[in-house]
Design a protein around this motif. Sequence first.
Motif, PDB file in Angstrom:
ATOM      1  N   UNK A   1      92.016  29.310 -68.323  1.00 39.65           N
ATOM      2  CA  UNK A   1      93.447  30.030 -67.887  1.00 39.65           C
ATOM      3  C   UNK A   1      93.882  30.589 -70.037  1.00 39.65           C
ATOM      4  N   UNK A   2      94.216  31.554 -69.704  1.00 39.71           N
ATOM      5  CA  UNK A   2      94.902  32.888 -70.809  1.00 39.71           C
ATOM      6  C   UNK A   2      96.595  32.569 -70.544  1.00 39.71           C
ATOM      7  N   UNK A   3      97.324  32.105 -71.733  1.00 41.60           N
ATOM      8  CA  UNK A   3      98.746  31.950 -71.265  1.00 41.60           C
ATOM      9  C   UNK A   3      99.343  32.823 -72.200  1.00 41.60           C
ATOM     10  N   UNK A   4     100.362  33.832 -72.012  1.00 36.24           N
ATOM     11  CA  UNK A   4     101.455  34.200 -73.085  1.00 36.24           C
ATOM     12  C   UNK A   4     102.516  33.750 -73.053  1.00 36.24           C
ATOM     13  N   UNK A   5     103.261  33.468 -73.829  1.00 34.68           N
ATOM     14  CA  UNK A   5     104.564  32.449 -74.110  1.00 34.68           C
ATOM     15  C   UNK A   5     104.881  32.154 -71.950  1.00 34.68           C
ATOM     16  N   UNK A   6     104.028  31.609 -71.976  1.00 31.41           N
ATOM     17  CA  UNK A   6     103.965  30.387 -70.793  1.00 31.41           C
ATOM     18  C   UNK A   6     103.705  31.556 -69.291  1.00 31.41           C
ATOM     19  N   UNK A   7     104.037  32.370 -69.721  1.00 30.65           N
ATOM     20  CA  UNK A   7     103.360  32.975 -68.105  1.00 30.65           C
ATOM     21  C   UNK A   7     101.627  33.763 -67.763  1.00 30.65           C
ATOM     22  N   UNK A   8     100.854  33.376 -67.360  1.00 33.12           N
ATOM     23  CA  UNK A   8      99.884  33.727 -66.819  1.00 33.12           C
ATOM     24  C   UNK A   8      99.348  34.561 -66.883  1.00 33.12           C
ATOM     25  N   UNK A   9      98.102  34.744 -67.740  1.00 36.78           N
ATOM     26  CA  UNK A   9      97.352  36.610 -68.108  1.00 36.78           C
ATOM     27  C   UNK A   9      95.923  36.115 -66.827  1.00 36.78           C
ATOM     28  N   UNK A  10      95.212  34.779 -67.294  1.00 42.27           N
ATOM     29  CA  UNK A  10      94.209  34.852 -66.488  1.00 42.27           C
ATOM     30  C   UNK A  10      93.676  33.414 -65.780  1.00 42.27           C
ATOM     31  N   UNK A  11      93.241  33.195 -64.707  1.00 42.97           N
ATOM     32  CA  UNK A  11      93.432  31.729 -64.450  1.00 42.97           C
ATOM     33  C   UNK A  11      92.178  32.312 -63.622  1.00 42.97           C
ATOM     34  N   UNK A  12      90.496  31.364 -63.662  1.00 41.48           N
ATOM     35  CA  UNK A  12      89.490  30.904 -63.219  1.00 41.48           C
ATOM     36  C   UNK A  12      89.019  29.806 -63.158  1.00 41.48           C
ATOM     37  N   UNK A  13      88.656  29.592 -61.959  1.00 44.70           N
ATOM     38  CA  UNK A  13      87.592  28.210 -62.060  1.00 44.70           C
ATOM     39  C   UNK A  13      85.826  28.228 -62.353  1.00 44.70           C
ATOM     40  N   UNK A  14      85.720  27.787 -62.941  1.00 44.87           N
ATOM     41  CA  UNK A  14      84.113  27.601 -63.412  1.00 44.87           C
ATOM     42  C   UNK A  14      83.098  26.672 -63.065  1.00 44.87           C
ATOM     43  N   UNK A  15      82.652  26.613 -62.193  1.00 47.62           N
ATOM     44  CA  UNK A  15      81.547  25.333 -61.935  1.00 47.62           C
ATOM     45  C   UNK A  15      80.347  25.622 -62.668  1.00 47.62           C
ATOM     46  N   UNK A  16      79.584  23.974 -63.322  1.00 41.71           N
ATOM     47  CA  UNK A  16      78.444  24.294 -64.009  1.00 41.71           C
ATOM     48  C   UNK A  16      77.152  24.876 -63.281  1.00 41.71           C
ATOM     49  N   UNK A  17      77.322  25.517 -61.768  1.00 38.23           N
ATOM     50  CA  UNK A  17      76.712  26.075 -61.372  1.00 38.23           C
ATOM     51  C   UNK A  17      76.376  27.652 -61.700  1.00 38.23           C
ATOM     52  N   UNK A  18      77.937  27.936 -62.136  1.00 34.04           N
ATOM     53  CA  UNK A  18      78.083  29.351 -62.206  1.00 34.04           C
ATOM     54  C   UNK A  18      77.164  30.381 -63.879  1.00 34.04           C
ATOM     55  N   UNK A  19      76.189  29.087 -64.515  1.00 31.49           N
ATOM     56  CA  UNK A  19      75.921  29.063 -65.937  1.00 31.49           C
ATOM     57  C   UNK A  19      77.178  30.167 -66.395  1.00 31.49           C
ATOM     58  N   UNK A  20      76.224  30.534 -67.373  1.00 32.79           N
ATOM     59  CA  UNK A  20      77.233  31.376 -68.431  1.00 32.79           C
ATOM     60  C   UNK A  20      77.805  32.347 -68.554  1.00 32.79           C
ATOM     61  N   UNK A  21      79.946  32.174 -68.526  1.00 25.97           N
ATOM     62  CA  UNK A  21      80.915  33.302 -67.655  1.00 25.97           C
ATOM     63  C   UNK A  21      81.620  34.035 -68.377  1.00 25.97           C
ATOM     64  N   UNK A  22      81.368  35.258 -68.310  1.00 29.44           N
ATOM     65  CA  UNK A  22      81.922  36.415 -69.475  1.00 29.44           C
ATOM     66  C   UNK A  22      83.450  35.971 -68.417  1.00 29.44           C
ATOM     67  N   UNK A  23      84.556  36.703 -69.752  1.00 29.47           N
ATOM     68  CA  UNK A  23      85.895  37.345 -68.883  1.00 29.47           C
ATOM     69  C   UNK A  23      86.500  38.446 -70.129  1.00 29.47           C
ATOM     70  N   UNK A  24      87.957  38.715 -69.307  1.00 25.14           N
ATOM     71  CA  UNK A  24      88.544  39.994 -70.790  1.00 25.14           C
ATOM     72  C   UNK A  24      89.097  40.072 -69.464  1.00 25.14           C
ATOM     73  N   UNK A  25      90.238  40.109 -71.003  1.00 22.41           N
ATOM     74  CA  UNK A  25      91.482  40.464 -70.715  1.00 22.41           C
ATOM     75  C   UNK A  25      92.046  41.350 -71.199  1.00 22.41           C
ATOM     76  N   UNK A  26      92.376  42.967 -71.684  1.00 30.53           N
ATOM     77  CA  UNK A  26      92.272  43.570 -72.199  1.00 30.53           C
ATOM     78  C   UNK A  26      93.928  44.470 -72.135  1.00 30.53           C
ATOM     79  N   UNK A  27      93.823  44.788 -73.893  1.00 29.44           N
ATOM     80  CA  UNK A  27      95.119  45.684 -73.528  1.00 29.44           C
ATOM     81  C   UNK A  27      96.362  44.963 -73.764  1.00 29.44           C
TER      82      UNK A  27
END
Length: 331
Positions: A127-153
């Motif tokens: 998760x990426x959380x700003x002042x207690x508000x969740x901006x990004x939330x995702x589940x990652x499995x070992x089989x997913x490998x390396x997972x990119x993410x982005x939270x712009x602006x």
Amino acid sequence: MSTFSFSLKDGINGVNNPSLDGVFSYGTTAGGFTLMDNYGFIGSIISGDQIQAWNVTGDLYPHIGFENLQGNIHVEPQPFPTFGIYLHPGAAGAVVRMTVPFALDANLNGLIQRASTNSGNENIRFSIVKNGVTLLNQFIDPTDGIVPFSQPANTLIAGDVIDFIVRFGSDTISSDDTALEVTLDLSYTQIPTPIITTSPIDCSTTVINGEATFLASGTTASLYSGATLIQSVLVTTVGYNGIFSFTGLNLNSYGGQNLTVILTKAGDTDSLPVNIAVVNANCGVVAIATDKYYTVAINQPVSGNVNLGNTLCGMCLAMISQLPDIIQCLN
């Protein structure tokens, strides 16, 4: 507008939590946020899972550490992680917190990987959380490998808190070894206010050091006495800080005065000025060439009277860089 990019792992150190500038701290989600207070080896070198990391004293999990520092041999791929920082949650999440020092815009981009283990392949929640508000939330499995993410602006102001959190996922609390890399692309229009790290400063000081957070390349630090420029230097970037040094200084004529440091960059608003008090101590002396020789401390009262060409002075002012017979009588 200035831009500055850095990696989240540049905010991690093994000495100070929070960091000395207060920008980064490392903790757990227990009780909202609990600082980790211990940095050292965690686990067992015999069993091959010893990690050098931050944790709360007495709690094996969560912990946060650096890449490729005697990692856990029971996870795949090896070595793990090959990028970013290493986090392992427990019942509570592992948190890297950034407290924003001044107004800026931020784009957050990164990579995350959940290792596979011989004791379970459960997922994790990032998760990426700003002042207690969740901006990004995702589940990652070992089989997913390396997972990119982005939270712009993201428009941020001084005091905003950004948390990067790794928790156990939708299954059990087990073997949640995680690699995290975050690149922070920042932009701002007013240059941050510097901090002077040299103290104390008196007439004998020849070097004045300073720094500021997130300083873009091409920034200039200038030292002034009033409107008179003493020295200008380019800022050097180290980690996420810009550092500068004024060197070869002669402050003998500035005892008891205030100097000023300002950071500038073409196209940006100057930093707020920082005043430096030069303590009136260790000031040089000057020999006065008249019909007799006298030694008078610069800017210091003279004991008795000094004869300067038939003029009696209770105080004399001399620039140490000038010839001894260039004297200004102040009374």
